[in-house]
Design a protein around this motif. Structure first.
Motif, PDB file in Angstrom:
ATOM      1  N   ARG A  22     -23.671  56.316  71.126  1.00  0.00           N
ATOM      2  CA  ARG A  22     -22.583  57.081  71.755  1.00  0.00           C
ATOM      3  C   ARG A  22     -23.040  58.413  72.324  1.00  0.00           C
ATOM      4  O   ARG A  22     -22.484  58.914  73.301  1.00  0.00           O
ATOM      5  CB  ARG A  22     -21.465  57.311  70.724  1.00  0.00           C
ATOM      6  N   GLY A  50     -16.652  51.874  71.724  1.00  0.00           N
ATOM      7  CA  GLY A  50     -15.483  52.159  72.534  1.00  0.00           C
ATOM      8  C   GLY A  50     -14.754  50.841  72.672  1.00  0.00           C
ATOM      9  O   GLY A  50     -15.357  49.829  73.022  1.00  0.00           O
ATOM     10  N   GLU A 110     -21.130  64.411  72.810  1.00  0.00           N
ATOM     11  CA  GLU A 110     -20.462  63.756  73.941  1.00  0.00           C
ATOM     12  C   GLU A 110     -19.575  64.705  74.735  1.00  0.00           C
ATOM     13  O   GLU A 110     -19.054  64.324  75.784  1.00  0.00           O
ATOM     14  CB  GLU A 110     -19.597  62.593  73.435  1.00  0.00           C
ATOM     15  N   LEU A 112     -16.661  65.645  73.721  1.00  0.00           N
ATOM     16  CA  LEU A 112     -15.262  65.240  73.528  1.00  0.00           C
ATOM     17  C   LEU A 112     -14.470  66.385  72.901  1.00  0.00           C
ATOM     18  O   LEU A 112     -15.043  67.295  72.305  1.00  0.00           O
ATOM     19  CB  LEU A 112     -15.185  64.010  72.611  1.00  0.00           C
ATOM     20  N   HIS A 122     -11.437  60.343  74.389  1.00  0.00           N
ATOM     21  CA  HIS A 122     -12.582  60.056  75.257  1.00  0.00           C
ATOM     22  C   HIS A 122     -12.036  59.806  76.667  1.00  0.00           C
ATOM     23  O   HIS A 122     -11.043  59.088  76.821  1.00  0.00           O
ATOM     24  CB  HIS A 122     -13.285  58.809  74.705  1.00  0.00           C
ATOM     25  N   HIS A 129     -11.654  54.435  70.085  1.00  0.00           N
ATOM     26  CA  HIS A 129     -13.092  54.478  69.808  1.00  0.00           C
ATOM     27  C   HIS A 129     -13.314  55.028  68.407  1.00  0.00           C
ATOM     28  O   HIS A 129     -12.411  55.610  67.802  1.00  0.00           O
ATOM     29  CB  HIS A 129     -13.816  55.356  70.840  1.00  0.00           C
TER      30      HIS A 129
END
Ligand code: B12
Ligand code: SF4
Ligand code: SF4
Length: 239
Positions: A22, A50, A110, A112, A122, A129
């Motif tokens: 990820r 995901g 990521e 996020l 996301h 996810h």
């Protein structure tokens, strides 16, 4: 998502399981999990999913191992541990205590951000996810992967992307829960679990999934299927 650091080859090793690499981060030295050798980890690869890409593979494994307790955790260990070992890494899992800061790592790796429900949202997968493990590398193993220069730490893949919740004025996720379990003080797991035990809860959220999560319009294509939804709800209500 394609592996942003293909030199490490983790994505290819994970592919048969339906799981993904990820994101990657270099942990702050004071917060880096300590490896078995006593050194702090220098690099972390988050492993997760995901949507439900892994679900058919896990479901098949489960049919062959019907009596295993905590099946998803056990399957995740069986998948991720050998990959970590092959790359001279170690592995930690989200439900093992002491809890490792998976959401904090995901924000760094990521880019996020949290939704009003507390779950990270996301841009592609929406709320659909999760994380199944993290591979920790010491300095030498990280160097051998030859991807350190590509890992930007607090500048994850979606750091520059628009946060979906910023433009969501209606916030349907906050209006859908029948017992208003999402309050200004956070998520009331007690109110939620009490409702899940009632006939309305058993026939509603337990069977069809969390109405609040389901109200979000982002990433609908990745919404979990019925079997996966029921599995996660059962695990949550028993936890
Ligand atoms: C304890 C726990 C719970 C508890 C309490 C959760 C809570 N909201 O407080 C209970 C049992 C209620 C729970 C329920 C669920 N959980 Co839970 N849970 C965990 C667990 C094991 C530990 C969390 C923790 O305290 N970590 C320790 C701290 C130090 O780590 P951290 O990353 O820094 O945590 C920070 C963030 O979580 C942040 N944070 C949390 N909520 C919010 C909200 C806002 C607005 C902000 C700004 C920050 C923020 O603050 C924490 C402190 O810094 C994690 C796995 C893990 N190891 O992280 C899963 C995890 C957070 N849960 C997850 C999920 C999916 C759920 C459920 C949907 C279960 C289900 N049916 O599938 C529900 C949803 C509940 C909800 N709305 O929050 C996922 C979230 C994935 C994602 N998309 O973000 C995780 C990461 C597990 C996984 N395998 O992926 N959970
Ligand atoms: S419904 Fe709107 S505010 Fe709620 S999680 Fe989805 S995008 Fe964010
Ligand atoms: S599972 Fe149902 S009761 Fe629990 S938070 Fe979601 S909508 Fe509310």
């Amino acid at each position: 998502m394609s592996d942003p650091h293909p030199a490490a080859g983790v994505a290819g090793l994970l592919e048969p399981s339906g799981l993904e690499a990820r994101g990657w981060l270099k942990p702050e030295i004071m917060e880096a999990p300590v490896l078995e050798c006593g050194e702090p980890s220098a690099l972390i690869c988050l492993v997760g999913h995901g949507g439900g890409a892994f679900w058919p593979i896990f479901a098949l494994w489960r049919e062959l191992h019907p009596d295993v307790a905590d099946p998803l955790d056990t399957w995740s260990r069986q998948v991720i541990r050998p990959i970590a070992a092959r790359l001279s890494g170690e592995v930690v899992f989200p439900s093992d205590k002491p809890w490792q800061p998976f959401q904090k790592w995901a924000m760094a790796a990521e880019g996020l951000r949290p939704s009003p429900l507390g779950l990270l949202i996301h841009p592609k997968y929406g709320l659909w996810h999760g994380y199944r493990g993290a591979i920790l590398f010491g300095a030498r193993a990280a160097e051998a992967l030859d991807c350190m220069d590509n890992v930007t730490g607090s500048n994850g893949s979606f750091a520059q992307a628009r946060h979906p919740c910023d433009s969501c004025e209606a916030r349907p996720c906050l209006k859908a829960c029948p017992v208003a379990a999402f309050t200004a003080d956070g998520f009331s797991a007690g109110d939620c679990r009490a409702y899940l035990e009632t006939p309305a809860g058993t026939g509603g959220c337990m069977d069809r999934g969390c109405l609040a999560r389901d109200a979000c319009p982002v990433g609908r294509a990745y919404r979990y299927g019925d079997a996966q939804t029921r599995f996660h709800m059962a695990a949550f209500s028993q936890g």
